[in-house]
Write a protein that holds these residues in place. Structure first.
Motif, PDB file in Angstrom:
ATOM      1  N   ALA A 143       0.820  -1.220   0.000  1.00 30.46           N
ATOM      2  CA  ALA A 143       0.000   0.000   0.000  1.00 30.46           C
ATOM      3  C   ALA A 143       0.849   1.263   0.000  1.00 30.46           C
ATOM      4  O   ALA A 143       0.297   2.369  -0.068  1.00 30.46           O
ATOM      5  CB  ALA A 143      -0.912   0.000   1.219  1.00 30.46           C
ATOM      6  N   LEU A 144       2.162   1.130   0.070  1.00 31.89           N
ATOM      7  CA  LEU A 144       3.021   2.318   0.114  1.00 31.89           C
ATOM      8  C   LEU A 144       2.842   3.175  -1.137  1.00 31.89           C
ATOM      9  O   LEU A 144       2.869   2.659  -2.265  1.00 31.89           O
ATOM     10  CB  LEU A 144       4.492   1.901   0.247  1.00 31.89           C
ATOM     11  CG  LEU A 144       4.926   1.326   1.597  1.00 31.89           C
ATOM     12  CD1 LEU A 144       6.400   0.933   1.565  1.00 31.89           C
ATOM     13  CD2 LEU A 144       4.678   2.322   2.725  1.00 31.89           C
ATOM     14  N   ASP A 145       2.658   4.471  -0.926  1.00 32.48           N
ATOM     15  CA  ASP A 145       2.547   5.452  -2.008  1.00 32.48           C
ATOM     16  C   ASP A 145       1.368   5.177  -2.945  1.00 32.48           C
ATOM     17  O   ASP A 145       1.404   5.506  -4.135  1.00 32.48           O
ATOM     18  CB  ASP A 145       3.846   5.505  -2.832  1.00 32.48           C
ATOM     19  CG  ASP A 145       5.053   5.824  -1.974  1.00 32.48           C
ATOM     20  OD1 ASP A 145       4.927   6.677  -1.077  1.00 32.48           O
ATOM     21  OD2 ASP A 145       6.121   5.202  -2.179  1.00 32.48           O
ATOM     22  N   LYS A 146       0.301   4.563  -2.418  1.00 24.19           N
ATOM     23  CA  LYS A 146      -0.879   4.307  -3.238  1.00 24.19           C
ATOM     24  C   LYS A 146      -2.126   4.740  -2.479  1.00 24.19           C
ATOM     25  O   LYS A 146      -2.178   4.659  -1.246  1.00 24.19           O
ATOM     26  CB  LYS A 146      -1.018   2.809  -3.568  1.00 24.19           C
ATOM     27  CG  LYS A 146       0.088   2.209  -4.387  1.00 24.19           C
ATOM     28  CD  LYS A 146      -0.243   0.754  -4.717  1.00 24.19           C
ATOM     29  CE  LYS A 146       0.932   0.056  -5.358  1.00 24.19           C
ATOM     30  NZ  LYS A 146       1.988  -0.243  -4.398  1.00 24.19           N
ATOM     31  N   THR A 147      -3.134   5.135  -3.209  1.00 23.84           N
ATOM     32  CA  THR A 147      -4.447   5.342  -2.600  1.00 23.84           C
ATOM     33  C   THR A 147      -5.112   3.980  -2.470  1.00 23.84           C
ATOM     34  O   THR A 147      -4.695   2.997  -3.101  1.00 23.84           O
ATOM     35  CB  THR A 147      -5.328   6.248  -3.474  1.00 23.84           C
ATOM     36  OG1 THR A 147      -5.584   5.585  -4.722  1.00 23.84           O
ATOM     37  CG2 THR A 147      -4.639   7.588  -3.742  1.00 23.84           C
ATOM     38  N   ASN A 148      -6.165   3.924  -1.673  1.00 28.08           N
ATOM     39  CA  ASN A 148      -6.902   2.662  -1.547  1.00 28.08           C
ATOM     40  C   ASN A 148      -7.439   2.188  -2.894  1.00 28.08           C
ATOM     41  O   ASN A 148      -7.417   0.997  -3.208  1.00 28.08           O
ATOM     42  CB  ASN A 148      -8.057   2.821  -0.557  1.00 28.08           C
ATOM     43  CG  ASN A 148      -7.596   2.785   0.886  1.00 28.08           C
ATOM     44  OD1 ASN A 148      -6.411   2.591   1.160  1.00 28.08           O
ATOM     45  ND2 ASN A 148      -8.523   2.965   1.815  1.00 28.08           N
ATOM     46  N   ASN A 175      -0.573  -5.236   1.951  1.00 24.71           N
ATOM     47  CA  ASN A 175       0.459  -5.119   2.985  1.00 24.71           C
ATOM     48  C   ASN A 175       0.898  -3.660   3.150  1.00 24.71           C
ATOM     49  O   ASN A 175       0.698  -2.837   2.262  1.00 24.71           O
ATOM     50  CB  ASN A 175       1.652  -6.000   2.604  1.00 24.71           C
ATOM     51  CG  ASN A 175       2.597  -6.237   3.760  1.00 24.71           C
ATOM     52  OD1 ASN A 175       2.248  -6.000   4.922  1.00 24.71           O
ATOM     53  ND2 ASN A 175       3.792  -6.701   3.472  1.00 24.71           N
ATOM     54  N   LYS A 176       1.482  -3.367   4.311  1.00 22.22           N
ATOM     55  CA  LYS A 176       2.031  -2.036   4.621  1.00 22.22           C
ATOM     56  C   LYS A 176       0.958  -0.945   4.542  1.00 22.22           C
ATOM     57  O   LYS A 176       1.180   0.145   4.007  1.00 22.22           O
ATOM     58  CB  LYS A 176       3.202  -1.703   3.693  1.00 22.22           C
ATOM     59  CG  LYS A 176       4.338  -2.722   3.732  1.00 22.22           C
ATOM     60  CD  LYS A 176       5.491  -2.335   2.812  1.00 22.22           C
ATOM     61  CE  LYS A 176       6.597  -3.371   2.838  1.00 22.22           C
ATOM     62  NZ  LYS A 176       7.726  -3.045   1.946  1.00 22.22           N
ATOM     63  N   VAL A 177      -0.195  -1.239   5.104  1.00 28.39           N
ATOM     64  CA  VAL A 177      -1.336  -0.313   5.062  1.00 28.39           C
ATOM     65  C   VAL A 177      -1.280   0.626   6.264  1.00 28.39           C
ATOM     66  O   VAL A 177      -1.008   0.195   7.387  1.00 28.39           O
ATOM     67  CB  VAL A 177      -2.661  -1.101   5.078  1.00 28.39           C
ATOM     68  CG1 VAL A 177      -3.860  -0.160   5.110  1.00 28.39           C
ATOM     69  CG2 VAL A 177      -2.732  -2.039   3.877  1.00 28.39           C
ATOM     70  N   LEU A 209       9.615  -3.826  10.822  1.00 28.47           N
ATOM     71  CA  LEU A 209       9.887  -4.587   9.606  1.00 28.47           C
ATOM     72  C   LEU A 209      10.276  -3.686   8.439  1.00 28.47           C
ATOM     73  O   LEU A 209      11.024  -4.082   7.554  1.00 28.47           O
ATOM     74  CB  LEU A 209       8.655  -5.419   9.225  1.00 28.47           C
ATOM     75  CG  LEU A 209       8.264  -6.523  10.211  1.00 28.47           C
ATOM     76  CD1 LEU A 209       6.976  -7.202   9.761  1.00 28.47           C
ATOM     77  CD2 LEU A 209       9.377  -7.545  10.368  1.00 28.47           C
ATOM     78  N   ILE A 210       9.743  -2.475   8.441  1.00 28.86           N
ATOM     79  CA  ILE A 210      10.040  -1.545   7.344  1.00 28.86           C
ATOM     80  C   ILE A 210      11.416  -0.899   7.511  1.00 28.86           C
ATOM     81  O   ILE A 210      12.147  -0.676   6.544  1.00 28.86           O
ATOM     82  CB  ILE A 210       8.943  -0.466   7.256  1.00 28.86           C
ATOM     83  CG1 ILE A 210       7.607  -1.103   6.834  1.00 28.86           C
ATOM     84  CG2 ILE A 210       9.325   0.637   6.271  1.00 28.86           C
ATOM     85  CD1 ILE A 210       6.438  -0.151   6.842  1.00 28.86           C
ATOM     86  N   ASN A 211      11.794  -0.618   8.772  1.00 28.25           N
ATOM     87  CA  ASN A 211      13.065   0.061   9.014  1.00 28.25           C
ATOM     88  C   ASN A 211      14.247  -0.856   8.688  1.00 28.25           C
ATOM     89  O   ASN A 211      14.270  -2.007   9.119  1.00 28.25           O
ATOM     90  CB  ASN A 211      13.167   0.491  10.481  1.00 28.25           C
ATOM     91  CG  ASN A 211      12.111   1.504  10.862  1.00 28.25           C
ATOM     92  OD1 ASN A 211      11.618   2.242  10.011  1.00 28.25           O
ATOM     93  ND2 ASN A 211      11.748   1.547  12.132  1.00 28.25           N
TER      94      ASN A 211
END
Length: 698
Positions: A143-148, A175-177, A209-211
């Motif tokens: 979901a990174l850098d995206k709209t729903n 994922n990543k929401v 998890l992202i870092n």
């Protein structure tokens, strides 16, 4: 019948490792033999192992040859495409897959990584592979850098591509929401997909998890580690440039921040190291020294003398360029980063309906129980009703490492007994990623409950001539304090014995936790996890020479424990002879104990006296006791004395490689379990989990 699942993503950095690790853990808990396959991997340096393969095989201890796990490297695929030999790619993948299919009950197939960002044909290749292998698919998207709307649209497009090729889609994973978007995204996905046909999974962004870790940063920047190699798994929660004067920069430090500063700024370097050791400032994750400048020898000598608890890295480029590069680094999961692996698995379990997905995936039921299946079932049961376990030996390395693992999986609440400063120093020294936001640390005499516990102990034991001074001394003892926490309802169970004797661990429990109303004997069992089954061994830790009445009670308690943990009890009362052939006092005790059990619990299947081989080997059992319901298939083995039991469980453990979980104590009102002083981290981990399950009232 499906024997595999394909995990595919539609973009780079989707975080599909969470799904792969979580699925593998789930599958190993449901199926005896699980394989792993990657059709296409990135190109490797000579002697290098693909990171995904290395992480999965090493963490789950899969018995697979690394070279059998993949079919082609990316460059091999491109070469064949350019030569017009695309058919050979699919043929080669099918051949490798079919070889694994013959050896395993189920195979987890992980698709490509989209390492070459912007590759138009990569998803099509994944669709083609899944179609030709004839296996269902799980789609993962970020979901990174995206709209729903964009995210849902991407997942629907991927679903349609698979559907058009007759590939079944079992689940779509967003994922990543952002947490605030979870509810609305769930609603949007439910409108687009039929939940009766497809599992919809929404996983929020997990910062840990992202870092990226310092190890990942070093690799990307081609840095040189000057100090703190043992701390390279530290995670950079944020980063900032140390360019201003120290007194001003210190106010900008954040928890787990990465400090970026030129290599000649000795004031910043020494200042943040001192701040890291200070209780008044947040901990940092590392220091990056830019410009290729190494601090002068006197400064290096000073740093070396204080043994920094963070990595210090020298990189060749300037501060501005390095800061931009660090901001662009995408985190990955490596085999040696157990914290990230455990966090991934617990995240999967938390946000995925595991049982429902398992029902969609696994269409057969195994008759055997492997160690992995048994441990998985223990974990799932412990998670159903989270309990609070106290660990009195808070400074022991094994205890701390097991605690870190348990907290990462979020399976129990934990209290460590000890001084918080000493425990923090120990975790820094040993590079143990203990989450202090999740763990409770208490020193007995500093506890707000100390006086209350002293008074309670005095009232409970004054009839034994205990006075208040004696009560104070007792409550300063970690075992007595931990046991009192259970008695007062401030904890649900206790695990100790890594550095204390069995007597030291159990004595307080016998004094005021006491035994259950219908129990006179506290005994123990080990869960012996053999290759294809789990057996219960009792008593191998507590009672030296039980009489017939005590032996019968041990058998009944052990059968109840087996049943509580999902094992059908078939009790073998072990002796040196089988049936009526043997004579002598020792065998008579076993014979009498068997009779007592039959009289008290006619519902239990029991045989005795019986020899070990007749109890566990069907051929021998049928020849010696042909009409027995237990011979050859015993699941609960009761030893006549401690000497026999303790030696047998250790012999079986060493000679067969069996996993021995325990000892688990039976008969107490509330669970207190004893560790061996030679225990491993896994022993501590497993014992805490069975203690938590006991605390649920089993």
């Amino acid at each position: 019948m499906s024997k595999a699942v394909y995990v595919a993503t539609i973009e780079p950095n989707s975080g599909k490792s969470i799904v792969v690790l979580g699925l593998m853990r789930m599958l190993l808990g449901k199926t005896p033999k699980v394989g792993y396959f990657r059709p296409i991997i990135d190109d490797l340096e000579e002697g290098e192992i693909d990171n995904h393969i290395n992480t999965v095989i090493s963490h789950f201890e899969l018995d697979i040859n690394v070279k059998k796990v993949y079919a082609f490297t990316r460059s091999e695929v491109l070469k064949k495409y350019n030569q017009g030999k695309s058919g050979e790619i699919i043929d080669g993948i099918i051949k490798k897959y079919k070889h694994l299919e013959e050896k395993f009950d189920f195979i987890l197939v992980e698709g490509t990584d989209f390492s070459n960002e912007g590759s138009i044909i990569e998803f099509d290749i994944n669709v083609l592979i899944a179609k030709n292998l004839g296996i269902p698919t799980i789609i993962v998207a970020s979901a990174l850098d995206k709209t729903n709307e964009e995210l849902v649209g991407n997942l629907k497009l991927a679903y349609d591509s698979l559907y058009a090729k007759d590939v079944e889609v079992l689940a779509v994973v967003a994922n990543k929401v952002i947490q605030s978007e979870e509810a609305s995204l769930n609603e949007n996905l439910s409108q687009e997909f039929d939940e009766d046909e497809i599992e919809i999974v929404v996983i929020p962004r997990i910062n840990s998890l992202i870092n990226p870790t310092i190890k990942e940063i070093v690799k990307q920047l081609e840095g040189k580690v000057l100090f703190g190699k043992e701390h390279l798994n530290n995670q950079a929660g944020s980063y900032g440039v140390g360019a201003m004067q120290l007194r001003n920069y210190l106010t900008h430090l954040k928890e787990n921040s990465l400090v970026i500063t030129p290599g000649d700024r000795a004031d910043i370097i020494l200042g943040v190291l001192q701040a890291n050791n200070s209780a008044n400032y947040p901990k940092i994750s590392g220091i990056i020294l830019t410009g290729g400048i190494i601090p002068e020898p006197p400064i290096l000598k000073l740093i070396e003398g204080v043994t920094p608890a963070v990595p210090i890295i020298s990189v060749p480029n300037g501060t501005f360029a390095i800061t931009n590069k660090i901001g662009a680094i995408k985190s990955r999961i490596y085999a040696d980063n157990q914290q990230k692996i455990n966090t991934s698995i617990s995240t999967f379990d938390k946000y995925v309906n595991v049982d429902r997905l398992a029902d969609r995936l696994i269409t057969f039921k195994s008759e055997s129980i492997t160690p992995s299946m048994f441990q998985y079932n223990l974990l799932k049961r412990a998670l159903k009703h989270k309990k609070h376990i106290v660990l009195p030996e808070g400074l022991d390395e094994r205890i701390l490492r097991a605690a870190s693992r348990l907290l990462a999986l979020d399976v129990v609440e934990l209290t460590l007994i000890g001084e918080i400063k000493k425990i923090k120093n120990k975790t820094i020294e040993l590079d143990i990623p203990l989450d202090y936001n999740k763990v409770n640390i208490v020193s007995p005499i500093d506890s707000p409950h100390y006086e209350e516990y002293v008074e309670t102990f005095y009232e409970l034991r004054k009839h034994k001539n205990v006075n208040m001074d004696m009560a104070r001394d007792m409550m300063a003892d970690v075992s007595y304090f931990g046991t009192m926490m259970i008695y007062k309802g401030h904890a649900d169970g206790m695990v100790s014995g890594a550095i204390h004797t069995t007597q030291h661990t159990i004595r307080p429990a016998l004094q005021f936790i006491k035994t259950k109303p219908d129990v006179k004997v506290v005994s123990s069992v080990f869960f012996m996890c053999l290759e294809d089954r789990v057996s219960v061994f009792g008593d191998c830790a507590i009672n030296p020479n039980p009489n017939a009445i005590e032996l019968a009670e041990i058998a009944i308690s052990s059968a109840e424990s087996a049943q509580a943990f999902g094992i059908e009890p078939k009790i073998a009362m072990l002796s040196y002879s089988s049936g009526t052939s043997g004579k002598g006092e020792d065998v008579d005790i076993v014979r009498e104990a068997t009779k007592i059990v039959k009289d008290k619990r006619p519902d239990l299947k029991i045989e005795g006296p019986i020899q070990y081989d007749a109890a566990v080997d069907m051929r021998v059992g049928k020849s010696k006791l042909p009409n027995s319901e237990v011979a050859g298939q015993a699941s609960v083995l009761i030893f006549p004395d401690l000497n026999t039991g303790n030696n047998t469980y250790k012999a079986v453990q060493r000679e067969t490689g069996a996993l021995a979980i325990g000892p688990m104590l039976q008969g107490l009102n509330k669970p207190v379990n004893d560790l061996s002083r030679g225990c491993t981290i896994d022993d501590v981990y497993n014992t805490v989990i069975i203690t938590a399950i006991q605390a649920q009232g089993l």
